[in-house]
Design a protein around this motif. Sequence first.
Motif, PDB file in Angstrom:
ATOM      1  N   VAL A  41       0.865  -1.181   0.000  1.00 47.19           N
ATOM      2  CA  VAL A  41       0.000   0.000   0.000  1.00 47.19           C
ATOM      3  C   VAL A  41       0.900   1.228   0.000  1.00 47.19           C
ATOM      4  CG1 VAL A  41      -1.767   1.317   1.231  1.00 47.19           C
ATOM      5  CG2 VAL A  41      -1.851  -1.189   1.245  1.00 47.19           C
ATOM      6  N   GLU A  42       0.806   2.021  -1.067  1.00 45.90           N
ATOM      7  CA  GLU A  42       1.583   3.254  -1.135  1.00 45.90           C
ATOM      8  C   GLU A  42       0.913   4.331  -0.292  1.00 45.90           C
ATOM      9  OE1 GLU A  42       2.215   6.525  -4.524  1.00 45.90           O
ATOM     10  OE2 GLU A  42       3.123   4.584  -5.019  1.00 45.90           O
ATOM     11  N   GLN A  43      -0.408   4.427  -0.405  1.00 43.63           N
ATOM     12  CA  GLN A  43      -1.143   5.457   0.319  1.00 43.63           C
ATOM     13  C   GLN A  43      -2.586   5.040   0.492  1.00 43.63           C
ATOM     14  OE1 GLN A  43      -1.046   7.848   2.707  1.00 43.63           O
ATOM     15  NE2 GLN A  43       0.636   8.651   1.482  1.00 43.63           N
ATOM     16  N   MET A  44      -3.205   5.494   1.576  1.00 44.80           N
ATOM     17  CA  MET A  44      -4.620   5.244   1.842  1.00 44.80           C
ATOM     18  C   MET A  44      -5.217   6.549   2.338  1.00 44.80           C
ATOM     19  SD  MET A  44      -6.226   2.354   4.335  1.00 44.80           S
ATOM     20  CE  MET A  44      -7.983   2.088   4.479  1.00 44.80           C
ATOM     21  N   TYR A  45      -6.216   7.035   1.624  1.00 42.09           N
ATOM     22  CA  TYR A  45      -6.887   8.282   1.982  1.00 42.09           C
ATOM     23  C   TYR A  45      -8.351   8.005   2.273  1.00 42.09           C
ATOM     24  CZ  TYR A  45      -2.885  10.702  -0.071  1.00 42.09           C
ATOM     25  OH  TYR A  45      -1.629  11.147  -0.362  1.00 42.09           O
ATOM     26  N   TRP A  46      -8.884   8.639   3.287  1.00 37.91           N
ATOM     27  CA  TRP A  46     -10.313   8.602   3.596  1.00 37.91           C
ATOM     28  C   TRP A  46     -10.937   9.844   2.983  1.00 37.91           C
ATOM     29  CZ3 TRP A  46     -12.395   4.436   6.114  1.00 37.91           C
ATOM     30  CH2 TRP A  46     -11.468   3.523   6.624  1.00 37.91           C
ATOM     31  N   ALA A  47     -12.215   9.755   2.584  1.00 34.27           N
ATOM     32  CA  ALA A  47     -12.836  10.860   1.862  1.00 34.27           C
ATOM     33  C   ALA A  47     -14.322  10.975   2.201  1.00 34.27           C
ATOM     34  CB  ALA A  47     -12.671  10.647   0.357  1.00 34.27           C
ATOM     35  N   PHE A  48     -14.867  12.136   1.919  1.00 35.05           N
ATOM     36  CA  PHE A  48     -16.303  12.359   1.943  1.00 35.05           C
ATOM     37  C   PHE A  48     -16.831  12.097   0.545  1.00 35.05           C
ATOM     38  CE2 PHE A  48     -14.922  15.764   5.024  1.00 35.05           C
ATOM     39  CZ  PHE A  48     -15.358  15.105   6.156  1.00 35.05           C
ATOM     40  N   GLY A  49     -18.105  11.789   0.416  1.00 30.78           N
ATOM     41  CA  GLY A  49     -18.710  11.670  -0.904  1.00 30.78           C
ATOM     42  C   GLY A  49     -19.058  10.246  -1.260  1.00 30.78           C
ATOM     43  N   GLU A  50     -19.129   9.993  -2.564  1.00 29.14           N
ATOM     44  CA  GLU A  50     -19.545   8.689  -3.071  1.00 29.14           C
ATOM     45  C   GLU A  50     -18.602   7.576  -2.629  1.00 29.14           C
ATOM     46  OE1 GLU A  50     -20.258   6.507  -7.374  1.00 29.14           O
ATOM     47  OE2 GLU A  50     -20.349   8.690  -7.266  1.00 29.14           O
ATOM     48  N   ASP A  51     -17.302   7.855  -2.603  1.00 28.90           N
ATOM     49  CA  ASP A  51     -16.305   6.876  -2.173  1.00 28.90           C
ATOM     50  C   ASP A  51     -15.787   7.251  -0.791  1.00 28.90           C
ATOM     51  OD1 ASP A  51     -16.350   5.351  -4.603  1.00 28.90           O
ATOM     52  OD2 ASP A  51     -15.184   6.948  -5.535  1.00 28.90           O
ATOM     53  N   ASP A  52     -15.558   6.233   0.038  1.00 27.49           N
ATOM     54  CA  ASP A  52     -15.082   6.458   1.402  1.00 27.49           C
ATOM     55  C   ASP A  52     -13.565   6.381   1.515  1.00 27.49           C
ATOM     56  OD1 ASP A  52     -17.729   6.610   2.611  1.00 27.49           O
ATOM     57  OD2 ASP A  52     -17.871   4.469   2.163  1.00 27.49           O
ATOM     58  N   VAL A  53     -12.937   5.609   0.638  1.00 26.80           N
ATOM     59  CA  VAL A  53     -11.491   5.379   0.717  1.00 26.80           C
ATOM     60  C   VAL A  53     -10.898   5.357  -0.689  1.00 26.80           C
ATOM     61  CG1 VAL A  53      -9.701   3.702   1.374  1.00 26.80           C
ATOM     62  CG2 VAL A  53     -11.691   4.033   2.846  1.00 26.80           C
ATOM     63  N   TYR A  54      -9.705   5.923  -0.806  1.00 27.21           N
ATOM     64  CA  TYR A  54      -8.901   5.831  -2.021  1.00 27.21           C
ATOM     65  C   TYR A  54      -7.565   5.216  -1.627  1.00 27.21           C
ATOM     66  CZ  TYR A  54     -12.242   8.954  -4.235  1.00 27.21           C
ATOM     67  OH  TYR A  54     -13.378   9.501  -4.745  1.00 27.21           O
ATOM     68  N   LEU A  55      -7.204   4.131  -2.308  1.00 29.75           N
ATOM     69  CA  LEU A  55      -5.937   3.449  -2.060  1.00 29.75           C
ATOM     70  C   LEU A  55      -5.082   3.517  -3.311  1.00 29.75           C
ATOM     71  CD1 LEU A  55      -7.498   0.223  -0.622  1.00 29.75           C
ATOM     72  CD2 LEU A  55      -5.885   1.610   0.640  1.00 29.75           C
ATOM     73  N   VAL A  56      -3.796   3.705  -3.137  1.00 34.99           N
ATOM     74  CA  VAL A  56      -2.842   3.536  -4.228  1.00 34.99           C
ATOM     75  C   VAL A  56      -1.965   2.368  -3.800  1.00 34.99           C
ATOM     76  CG1 VAL A  56      -0.984   4.565  -5.578  1.00 34.99           C
ATOM     77  CG2 VAL A  56      -2.932   5.974  -4.844  1.00 34.99           C
ATOM     78  N   VAL A  57      -2.001   1.297  -4.600  1.00 34.53           N
ATOM     79  CA  VAL A  57      -1.280   0.078  -4.240  1.00 34.53           C
ATOM     80  C   VAL A  57      -0.423  -0.409  -5.401  1.00 34.53           C
ATOM     81  CG1 VAL A  57      -3.058  -0.637  -2.585  1.00 34.53           C
ATOM     82  CG2 VAL A  57      -3.159  -1.481  -4.915  1.00 34.53           C
ATOM     83  N   ASP A  58       0.672  -1.056  -5.048  1.00 33.86           N
ATOM     84  CA  ASP A  58       1.500  -1.787  -6.010  1.00 33.86           C
ATOM     85  C   ASP A  58       1.150  -3.249  -5.831  1.00 33.86           C
ATOM     86  OD1 ASP A  58       3.054   0.461  -6.915  1.00 33.86           O
ATOM     87  OD2 ASP A  58       4.148   0.363  -5.024  1.00 33.86           O
ATOM     88  N   MET A  59       0.816  -3.925  -6.925  1.00 30.69           N
ATOM     89  CA  MET A  59       0.482  -5.351  -6.887  1.00 30.69           C
ATOM     90  C   MET A  59       1.328  -6.067  -7.932  1.00 30.69           C
ATOM     91  SD  MET A  59      -1.807  -5.685  -4.527  1.00 30.69           S
ATOM     92  CE  MET A  59      -2.499  -7.305  -4.805  1.00 30.69           C
ATOM     93  N   PRO A  60       1.682  -7.330  -7.681  1.00 31.87           N
ATOM     94  CA  PRO A  60       2.518  -8.058  -8.640  1.00 31.87           C
ATOM     95  C   PRO A  60       1.890  -8.238 -10.018  1.00 31.87           C
ATOM     96  CG  PRO A  60       2.517  -9.165  -6.520  1.00 31.87           C
ATOM     97  CD  PRO A  60       1.477  -8.083  -6.454  1.00 31.87           C
ATOM     98  N   SER A  61       0.550  -8.340 -10.080  1.00 36.75           N
ATOM     99  CA  SER A  61      -0.081  -8.609 -11.377  1.00 36.75           C
ATOM    100  C   SER A  61      -1.552  -8.232 -11.353  1.00 36.75           C
ATOM    101  CB  SER A  61       0.033 -10.101 -11.713  1.00 36.75           C
ATOM    102  OG  SER A  61      -0.788 -10.854 -10.824  1.00 36.75           O
ATOM    103  N   ASN A  62      -2.155  -8.213 -12.540  1.00 36.94           N
ATOM    104  CA  ASN A  62      -3.599  -7.994 -12.632  1.00 36.94           C
ATOM    105  C   ASN A  62      -4.363  -9.104 -11.927  1.00 36.94           C
ATOM    106  OD1 ASN A  62      -3.555  -5.578 -14.082  1.00 36.94           O
ATOM    107  ND2 ASN A  62      -3.522  -6.613 -16.044  1.00 36.94           N
ATOM    108  N   ALA A  63      -3.868 -10.332 -11.997  1.00 37.58           N
ATOM    109  CA  ALA A  63      -4.530 -11.457 -11.329  1.00 37.58           C
ATOM    110  C   ALA A  63      -4.547 -11.251  -9.816  1.00 37.58           C
ATOM    111  CB  ALA A  63      -3.854 -12.777 -11.689  1.00 37.58           C
ATOM    112  N   ASP A  64      -3.442 -10.763  -9.260  1.00 32.84           N
ATOM    113  CA  ASP A  64      -3.407 -10.488  -7.824  1.00 32.84           C
ATOM    114  C   ASP A  64      -4.378  -9.368  -7.460  1.00 32.84           C
ATOM    115  OD1 ASP A  64      -1.303 -12.318  -6.833  1.00 32.84           O
ATOM    116  OD2 ASP A  64      -0.021 -11.163  -8.181  1.00 32.84           O
TER     117      ASP A  64
END
Length: 106
Positions: A41-64
């Motif tokens: 997890v690079e970053q995790m932000y909490w937010a108001f509105g339609e979405d509650d959380v925004y995550l920026v993540v590095d993952m090994p693959s699309n399957a993961d």
Amino acid sequence: MPKYMIQASYTAEGLQGILREGASGRRQAVDAMVSSLGGRVEQMYWAFGEDDVYLVVDMPSNADSAALHLTVCAAGGVRTKTVVLLTTEEIDEAARKQVEYRAPGT
């Protein structure tokens, strides 16, 4: 490693869990889940509105990334949308590729 932005919206049940364990408890759970698939997890932000959380993540693959999405959504406490993030270099590489294409109706 591919990078993704995950937008999450908690259900009422999921929000009850947040009220019980707090945001830091959820962050620890998210870090552990992503790490279990070899990601970070690079970053995790909490937010108001339609979405509650925004995550920026590095993952090994699309399957993961898909495995993460399937597992989280199947549990029922949150709905997610995943956006694949591309670097400037990846777009430059794509722009250099020759693509055969015919527009509709031409």
